[in-house]
Design a protein around this motif. Structure first.
Motif, PDB file in Angstrom:
ATOM      1  N   CYS A  20       0.818  -1.202   0.000  1.00  0.00           N
ATOM      2  CA  CYS A  20       0.000   0.000   0.000  1.00  0.00           C
ATOM      3  C   CYS A  20       0.857   1.261   0.000  1.00  0.00           C
ATOM      4  O   CYS A  20       0.357   2.350   0.216  1.00  0.00           O
ATOM      5  N   LYS A  21       2.148   1.128  -0.203  1.00  0.00           N
ATOM      6  CA  LYS A  21       3.060   2.257  -0.121  1.00  0.00           C
ATOM      7  C   LYS A  21       2.677   3.347  -1.112  1.00  0.00           C
ATOM      8  O   LYS A  21       2.377   3.092  -2.261  1.00  0.00           O
ATOM      9  N   SER A  22       2.698   4.588  -0.646  1.00  0.00           N
ATOM     10  CA  SER A  22       2.430   5.780  -1.442  1.00  0.00           C
ATOM     11  C   SER A  22       0.998   5.854  -1.953  1.00  0.00           C
ATOM     12  O   SER A  22       0.710   6.605  -2.866  1.00  0.00           O
ATOM     13  N   GLN A  23       0.108   5.102  -1.378  1.00  0.00           N
ATOM     14  CA  GLN A  23      -1.297   5.192  -1.760  1.00  0.00           C
ATOM     15  C   GLN A  23      -2.069   5.822  -0.610  1.00  0.00           C
ATOM     16  O   GLN A  23      -1.709   5.691   0.539  1.00  0.00           O
ATOM     17  N   SER A  24      -3.129   6.501  -0.936  1.00  0.00           N
ATOM     18  CA  SER A  24      -4.006   7.061   0.070  1.00  0.00           C
ATOM     19  C   SER A  24      -5.427   6.668  -0.295  1.00  0.00           C
ATOM     20  O   SER A  24      -5.895   6.997  -1.367  1.00  0.00           O
ATOM     21  N   TYR A  25      -6.095   5.940   0.586  1.00  0.00           N
ATOM     22  CA  TYR A  25      -7.448   5.523   0.298  1.00  0.00           C
ATOM     23  C   TYR A  25      -8.172   5.183   1.591  1.00  0.00           C
ATOM     24  O   TYR A  25      -7.576   5.060   2.635  1.00  0.00           O
ATOM     25  N   ILE A  26      -9.451   4.983   1.468  1.00  0.00           N
ATOM     26  CA  ILE A  26     -10.285   4.614   2.605  1.00  0.00           C
ATOM     27  C   ILE A  26     -10.728   3.171   2.409  1.00  0.00           C
ATOM     28  O   ILE A  26     -11.053   2.773   1.319  1.00  0.00           O
ATOM     29  N   SER A  27     -10.726   2.415   3.457  1.00  0.00           N
ATOM     30  CA  SER A  27     -11.206   1.047   3.400  1.00  0.00           C
ATOM     31  C   SER A  27     -12.187   0.845   4.542  1.00  0.00           C
ATOM     32  O   SER A  27     -11.859   1.095   5.686  1.00  0.00           O
ATOM     33  N   LYS A  28     -13.381   0.403   4.233  1.00  0.00           N
ATOM     34  CA  LYS A  28     -14.377   0.150   5.270  1.00  0.00           C
ATOM     35  C   LYS A  28     -14.128  -1.207   5.906  1.00  0.00           C
ATOM     36  O   LYS A  28     -13.794  -2.163   5.227  1.00  0.00           O
ATOM     37  N   HIS A  29     -14.285  -1.278   7.235  1.00  0.00           N
ATOM     38  CA  HIS A  29     -14.187  -2.562   7.919  1.00  0.00           C
ATOM     39  C   HIS A  29     -15.430  -3.378   7.624  1.00  0.00           C
ATOM     40  O   HIS A  29     -16.423  -2.875   7.124  1.00  0.00           O
ATOM     41  N   MET A  30     -15.372  -4.648   7.995  1.00  0.00           N
ATOM     42  CA  MET A  30     -16.507  -5.532   7.746  1.00  0.00           C
ATOM     43  C   MET A  30     -17.770  -5.039   8.443  1.00  0.00           C
ATOM     44  O   MET A  30     -18.854  -5.168   7.924  1.00  0.00           O
ATOM     45  N   ASN A  31     -17.633  -4.467   9.642  1.00  0.00           N
ATOM     46  CA  ASN A  31     -18.813  -3.997  10.358  1.00  0.00           C
ATOM     47  C   ASN A  31     -19.191  -2.570   9.973  1.00  0.00           C
ATOM     48  O   ASN A  31     -20.181  -2.047  10.448  1.00  0.00           O
ATOM     49  N   GLU A  32     -18.378  -1.938   9.138  1.00  0.00           N
ATOM     50  CA  GLU A  32     -18.631  -0.609   8.588  1.00  0.00           C
ATOM     51  C   GLU A  32     -18.841   0.467   9.650  1.00  0.00           C
ATOM     52  O   GLU A  32     -19.519   1.454   9.411  1.00  0.00           O
ATOM     53  N   THR A  33     -18.254   0.281  10.831  1.00  0.00           N
ATOM     54  CA  THR A  33     -18.377   1.321  11.852  1.00  0.00           C
ATOM     55  C   THR A  33     -17.097   2.123  11.981  1.00  0.00           C
ATOM     56  O   THR A  33     -17.101   3.180  12.576  1.00  0.00           O
ATOM     57  N   LYS A  34     -16.009   1.634  11.420  1.00  0.00           N
ATOM     58  CA  LYS A  34     -14.731   2.346  11.495  1.00  0.00           C
ATOM     59  C   LYS A  34     -14.184   2.536  10.093  1.00  0.00           C
ATOM     60  O   LYS A  34     -14.360   1.697   9.236  1.00  0.00           O
ATOM     61  N   ASN A  35     -13.482   3.629   9.894  1.00  0.00           N
ATOM     62  CA  ASN A  35     -12.829   3.908   8.626  1.00  0.00           C
ATOM     63  C   ASN A  35     -11.327   3.923   8.837  1.00  0.00           C
ATOM     64  O   ASN A  35     -10.839   4.400   9.840  1.00  0.00           O
ATOM     65  N   ILE A  36     -10.616   3.387   7.867  1.00  0.00           N
ATOM     66  CA  ILE A  36      -9.161   3.417   7.904  1.00  0.00           C
ATOM     67  C   ILE A  36      -8.698   4.330   6.784  1.00  0.00           C
ATOM     68  O   ILE A  36      -9.157   4.217   5.656  1.00  0.00           O
ATOM     69  N   LEU A  37      -7.795   5.226   7.117  1.00  0.00           N
ATOM     70  CA  LEU A  37      -7.221   6.124   6.122  1.00  0.00           C
ATOM     71  C   LEU A  37      -5.714   5.993   6.188  1.00  0.00           C
ATOM     72  O   LEU A  37      -5.117   6.172   7.244  1.00  0.00           O
ATOM     73  N   ILE A  38      -5.107   5.646   5.064  1.00  0.00           N
ATOM     74  CA  ILE A  38      -3.652   5.540   4.987  1.00  0.00           C
ATOM     75  C   ILE A  38      -3.120   6.885   4.511  1.00  0.00           C
ATOM     76  O   ILE A  38      -3.566   7.418   3.502  1.00  0.00           O
ATOM     77  N   ILE A  39      -2.176   7.425   5.273  1.00  0.00           N
ATOM     78  CA  ILE A  39      -1.582   8.721   4.938  1.00  0.00           C
ATOM     79  C   ILE A  39      -0.099   8.508   4.680  1.00  0.00           C
ATOM     80  O   ILE A  39       0.659   8.199   5.600  1.00  0.00           O
ATOM     81  N   SER A  40       0.305   8.658   3.437  1.00  0.00           N
ATOM     82  CA  SER A  40       1.717   8.464   3.085  1.00  0.00           C
ATOM     83  C   SER A  40       2.516   9.708   3.471  1.00  0.00           C
ATOM     84  O   SER A  40       1.975  10.795   3.653  1.00  0.00           O
ATOM     85  N   GLU A  41       3.829   9.531   3.576  1.00  0.00           N
ATOM     86  CA  GLU A  41       4.714  10.619   3.999  1.00  0.00           C
ATOM     87  C   GLU A  41       4.667  11.818   3.061  1.00  0.00           C
ATOM     88  O   GLU A  41       4.940  12.938   3.469  1.00  0.00           O
ATOM     89  N   SER A  42       4.310  11.596   1.819  1.00  0.00           N
ATOM     90  CA  SER A  42       4.246  12.703   0.854  1.00  0.00           C
ATOM     91  C   SER A  42       3.014  13.582   1.037  1.00  0.00           C
ATOM     92  O   SER A  42       2.918  14.648   0.436  1.00  0.00           O
ATOM     93  N   LYS A  43       2.090  13.180   1.895  1.00  0.00           N
ATOM     94  CA  LYS A  43       0.827  13.910   2.086  1.00  0.00           C
ATOM     95  C   LYS A  43       0.829  14.830   3.301  1.00  0.00           C
ATOM     96  O   LYS A  43      -0.157  15.508   3.572  1.00  0.00           O
ATOM     97  N   TYR A  44       1.940  14.862   4.053  1.00  0.00           N
ATOM     98  CA  TYR A  44       1.983  15.697   5.248  1.00  0.00           C
ATOM     99  C   TYR A  44       3.402  16.187   5.529  1.00  0.00           C
ATOM    100  O   TYR A  44       4.374  15.655   4.998  1.00  0.00           O
ATOM    101  N   ASN A  45       3.486  17.209   6.382  1.00  0.00           N
ATOM    102  CA  ASN A  45       4.753  17.713   6.908  1.00  0.00           C
ATOM    103  C   ASN A  45       4.734  17.547   8.421  1.00  0.00           C
ATOM    104  O   ASN A  45       3.706  17.777   9.053  1.00  0.00           O
TER     105      ASN A  45
END
Length: 126
Positions: A20-45
């Motif tokens: 998943c390196k250098s990707q930013s996306y949302i993935s819903k869990h099976m129960n759809e109550t939590k969201n996961i967001l991957i934030i790569s180093e290029s997206k923040y300081n």
């Protein structure tokens, strides 16, 4: 509740194994109550990084818009070639979320409280 947490941890492990390196996306869990967001180093300081606090300034407008709209997201943040996990914690709560490296403030509705509109204030979990 315990089964839900186990499923969340399994989902996080599977996502870590995938490339998943250098990707930013949302993935819903099976129960759809939590969201996961991957934030790569290029997206923040990094603003502050010490043993207690990690403040990051989100530089990608798309990621920032996603963050503002998620309810109680779990962040997977690339930091120094590794992934850290950050979970939301109600700003009035004295409890710290379990199974995470850092936590950040959320309001009563589960929305993240940003500093200066684009800075996430992360505290090191004990």
């Amino acid at each position: 509740m315990v089964m839900s947490r186990v499923l969340i941890l399994i989902n996080l492990a599977i996502m870590s194994i995938n490339n998943c390196k250098s990707q930013s996306y949302i993935s819903k869990h099976m129960n759809e109550t939590k969201n996961i967001l991957i934030i790569s180093e290029s997206k923040y300081n990094i603003i502050i990084n010490n043993n207690i606090v990690l403040d990051i300034e989100i530089t990608d407008k798309n990621i920032l818009n996603i963050i503002r709209n998620l309810d109680q997201p779990i962040f997977k943040i690339e930091l120094n070639k590794r992934i850290i996990i950050a979970k939301g914690n109600n700003f009035l709560s004295s409890f710290v979320p379990k199974n995470c490296d850092y936590f950040y403030p959320i309001d009563d509705n589960g929305k993240i409280l940003l500093y200066k509109d684009n800075i996430i204030n992360l505290k090191k979990a004990p």
